[in-house]
Write a protein that holds these residues in place. Structure first.
Motif, PDB file in Angstrom:
ATOM      1  N   LYS A 163       0.821  -1.203   0.000  1.00 20.96           N
ATOM      2  CA  LYS A 163       0.000   0.000   0.000  1.00 20.96           C
ATOM      3  C   LYS A 163       0.862   1.263   0.000  1.00 20.96           C
ATOM      4  CE  LYS A 163      -2.385  -1.296   3.652  1.00 20.96           C
ATOM      5  NZ  LYS A 163      -1.826  -2.656   3.824  1.00 20.96           N
ATOM      6  N   GLU A 164       1.914   1.250   0.812  1.00 21.00           N
ATOM      7  CA  GLU A 164       2.768   2.436   0.857  1.00 21.00           C
ATOM      8  C   GLU A 164       3.473   2.653  -0.492  1.00 21.00           C
ATOM      9  OE1 GLU A 164       5.026   3.097   4.323  1.00 21.00           O
ATOM     10  OE2 GLU A 164       6.134   4.765   3.410  1.00 21.00           O
ATOM     11  N   LEU A 165       3.885   1.564  -1.128  1.00 20.35           N
ATOM     12  CA  LEU A 165       4.517   1.704  -2.444  1.00 20.35           C
ATOM     13  C   LEU A 165       3.554   2.324  -3.447  1.00 20.35           C
ATOM     14  CD1 LEU A 165       6.667  -1.462  -3.243  1.00 20.35           C
ATOM     15  CD2 LEU A 165       7.361   0.777  -2.380  1.00 20.35           C
TER      16      LEU A 165
ATOM     17  N   VAL B  63       4.109  -9.450   0.673  1.00 22.35           N
ATOM     18  CA  VAL B  63       5.428  -9.183   0.085  1.00 22.35           C
ATOM     19  C   VAL B  63       6.459  -8.844   1.162  1.00 22.35           C
ATOM     20  CG1 VAL B  63       6.684  -7.914  -1.679  1.00 22.35           C
ATOM     21  CG2 VAL B  63       4.258  -8.353  -1.983  1.00 22.35           C
ATOM     22  N   ARG B  64       6.000  -8.246   2.259  1.00 19.82           N
ATOM     23  CA  ARG B  64       6.964  -7.924   3.307  1.00 19.82           C
ATOM     24  C   ARG B  64       7.593  -9.201   3.858  1.00 19.82           C
ATOM     25  NH1 ARG B  64       4.169  -5.000   6.556  1.00 19.82           N
ATOM     26  NH2 ARG B  64       4.899  -2.994   5.789  1.00 19.82           N
ATOM     27  N   GLU B  65       6.784 -10.205   4.082  1.00 14.81           N
ATOM     28  CA  GLU B  65       7.294 -11.477   4.593  1.00 14.81           C
ATOM     29  C   GLU B  65       8.207 -12.143   3.557  1.00 14.81           C
ATOM     30  OE1 GLU B  65       4.300 -14.413   5.467  1.00 14.81           O
ATOM     31  OE2 GLU B  65       5.690 -15.675   6.582  1.00 14.81           O
TER      32      GLU B  65
ATOM     33  N   LEU C  64      -1.614   9.329   4.742  1.00 14.92           N
ATOM     34  CA  LEU C  64      -2.045   8.984   6.096  1.00 14.92           C
ATOM     35  C   LEU C  64      -2.193   7.479   6.202  1.00 14.92           C
ATOM     36  CD1 LEU C  64      -4.668  11.836   6.594  1.00 14.92           C
ATOM     37  CD2 LEU C  64      -2.241  11.793   7.253  1.00 14.92           C
ATOM     38  N   ASP C  65      -1.171   6.868   6.805  1.00 14.09           N
ATOM     39  CA  ASP C  65      -1.134   5.419   6.898  1.00 14.09           C
ATOM     40  C   ASP C  65      -1.937   4.971   8.115  1.00 14.09           C
ATOM     41  OD1 ASP C  65      -0.466   2.910   6.159  1.00 14.09           O
ATOM     42  OD2 ASP C  65       1.686   3.105   6.536  1.00 14.09           O
ATOM     43  N   GLU C  66      -2.521   3.794   8.014  1.00 15.86           N
ATOM     44  CA  GLU C  66      -3.330   3.234   9.108  1.00 15.86           C
ATOM     45  C   GLU C  66      -4.347   4.249   9.595  1.00 15.86           C
ATOM     46  OE1 GLU C  66      -1.769   0.369  11.552  1.00 15.86           O
ATOM     47  OE2 GLU C  66       0.267   0.446  10.741  1.00 15.86           O
TER      48      GLU C  66
END
Ligand SMILES: Nc1ncnc2c1ncn2[C@@H]1O[C@H](COP(=O)(O)OP(=O)(O)OP(=O)(O)O)[C@@H](O)[C@H]1O
Ligand SMILES: [Mg+2]
Length: 473
Positions: free
Chosen positions: A184-186, A367-369, A248-250
């Protein structure tokens, strides 16, 4: 049943009928031919997975000659993905060697029994499947697979790319949803980079990381003296993001008391710092992200409905990695290079067995994992070679994946013993459930050949949809 297509080429009609019967009983779809000409015509008519051909063939209809070796040459020239098993006459080992040299996958000396026939056929088909799989796994990232820093070839990700490209050119307020680690951040950064605001600031604020007492100042800034000990005026994120993008994350974690204030600032494009009266303006474009179901939060009274609608003008949903496994090899190639750069190492492309284990795993952390696993593999590689044993245990714990943790102690036999039949039935049900009813996948999860899997399903009465449902419940 299996449904793979086999072209059986044999000049002796009795022999051909016998072999065709055995193969058909195993669930193969069998086409028959007696001559090179007939076999060639059949190949042109419909693709086959395997050719099982006698060395010696009948004359064609026009009296033309040809043997199994000529057929083999044709298959290799025109249908190179097709498996080929050469049937050779009794004692003619020289023919067998010649056939394998010319590209046959296997040979079958006459006379052969049912077991030898099926073994040669299954081994060849499986070998071909592995080869196809390996080619698929050896992915390379092309321009089409990339959008800024996002990688993806799956239809789901390509759809995200098209959406992001379209939205980037607008000022729309975008809400990014999806599980943790899906990128999401990407996407937020890509939206910024591809927009007219690309030269302006990208300001990120994680709403979960700000203590409630400081949240207002974080957003709107604070005048000198607004708090005890605040000896200078500090701008807030809304101010810092002028001319750019505010991410604005989370957002689901935004303290309730702050929500009407943010709504007002976004609607009027004006706000004041804490402890100040001057109205400041902001033109920041707002992008939010959440891995919660915000509609549910609204229903539960934890998130204001009006703010929700203001923020959720357009939503982009990130698909979980397990729903787009075809992206995994690509992401691995990309991540391997990223971590090689970071750690100044040079890791060779991963071996097929390792790639297969990585593709099969369900990646609850997305993808983080996967990135963490790849970084670990890169760091622990020896002579640039990543090793299956360096995968985290939960990745290899999957049945059907060879590797560490598959030793005797992994499956503990209860002291009172157990019913093997019940265990088998239970595992079949679990596999079906995990594979969302896809039998081929379920078979792979259990490391079973498809036919062996079907056999067991039938044995337990799970071959019908209702049976499978009962097992899953
Ligand atoms: N499609 C992708 N291509 C390349 N890298 C990706 C992709 N998706 C995610 N990543 C990488 O995975 C990691 C997590 O991505 P990101 O922080 O964007 O996820 P997120 O959805 O914001 O997760 P969270 O909800 O936990 O904050 C980052 O290292 C990011 O670079
Ligand atoms: Mg994030």
């Amino acid at each position: 049943m299996s449904g793979e297509r086999i072209l059986l080429v044999e000049d002796d009609a009795d022999q051909r009928g016998l072999v065709a019967g055995v193969l058909a009983a195993e669930g193969y779809v069998v086409a028959e031919a007696e001559s090179l000409a007939a076999a060639t015509a059949e190949l042109a008519r419909a693709p086959v997975d395997l050719v099982l051909s006698d060395w010696k063939l009948a004359l064609g209809e026009g009296g033309e000659q040809g043997d199994g070796m000529q057929l083999l040459a044709r298959v290799r020239a025109e249908h190179n993905g097709t498996g080929f098993v050469m049937v050779t006459a009794y004692g003619s080992i020289a023919h067998a060697v010649e056939a394998v040299r010319a590209g046959a996958d296997d040979y079958l000396p006459k006379p052969f029994d049912r077991g030898a026939l099926l073994l040669a056929v299954q081994r060849t088909l499986r070998g071909r499947e592995l080869e196809r799989e390996n080619r698929r796994l050896a992915a390379e990232v092309t321009d089409r697979d990339r959008l800024v820093d996002l990688i993806g070839r799956s239809a789901a990700m390509q759809q995200v790319f098209r959406r992001v490209e379209k939205l980037a050119g607008t000022e729309a307020t975008v809400m990014l949803t999806g599980e943790s680690g899906t990128g999401k951040e990407l996407v937020a950064r890509a939206l910024h980079r591809l927009s007219r605001r690309a030269h302006g600031p990208f300001v990120a604020l994680n709403c979960a990381a700000v203590p409630e007492s400081l949240a207002e100042a974080e957003f709107f800034g604070a005048e000198r003296g607004a708090y005890t000990g605040s000896d200078r005026t500090r701008p807030g994120k809304l101010e810092a993001a002028r001319g750019g993008t505010l991410f604005l994350d989370e957002i689901g974690e935004l303290p309730l008391p702050l929500q009407p204030k943010l709504l007002r600032a976004l609607q009027e494009r004006r706000f004041s710092r804490v402890g100040g009266t001057a109205e400041l303006e902001t033109d920041a474009r707002v992008i939010t992200a959440t891995n919660r179901d915000l509609a549910e939060e609204v229903a539960a009274g934890r998130f204001r409905e009006d703010l929700y609608y203001r923020l959720n003008v357009v939503a982009v949903e990130m698909p979980p990695l397990r729903h787009r496994r075809e992206d995994v090899p690509l992401l691995i190639a990309h991540l391997r290079e990223r971590f090689d750069r970071r750690h100044a190492s040079r890791t060779a492309p991963f071996a097929p067995a390792l790639l297969r284990a990585l593709v099969e795993y369900s990646w609850p952390g997305n993808v983080r994992e996967l990135a963490n696993a790849v970084e670990r593999l890169v760091l622990l590689a020896e002579d640039g070679r990543a090793k299956l044993d360096d995968l985290p245990p939960e990745v290899t714990a999957l049945p059907g994946t060879p590797g560490p943790g598959r030793g005797a102690s992994r499956f503990q036999l209860p002291a009172g013993g157990l019913s093997f039949e019940e265990l088998e039935r239970d595992l079949l049900g679990q596999a079906l459930q995990q594979a969302a009813g896809n039998r081929a996948r379920a078979a792979r999860l259990l490391g079973l050949p498809y036919k062996a899997f079907l056999y067991r399903l039938e044995k337990h009465g799970l071959a019908t949809a209702e049976g499978a449902e009962r097992a899953g419940s």
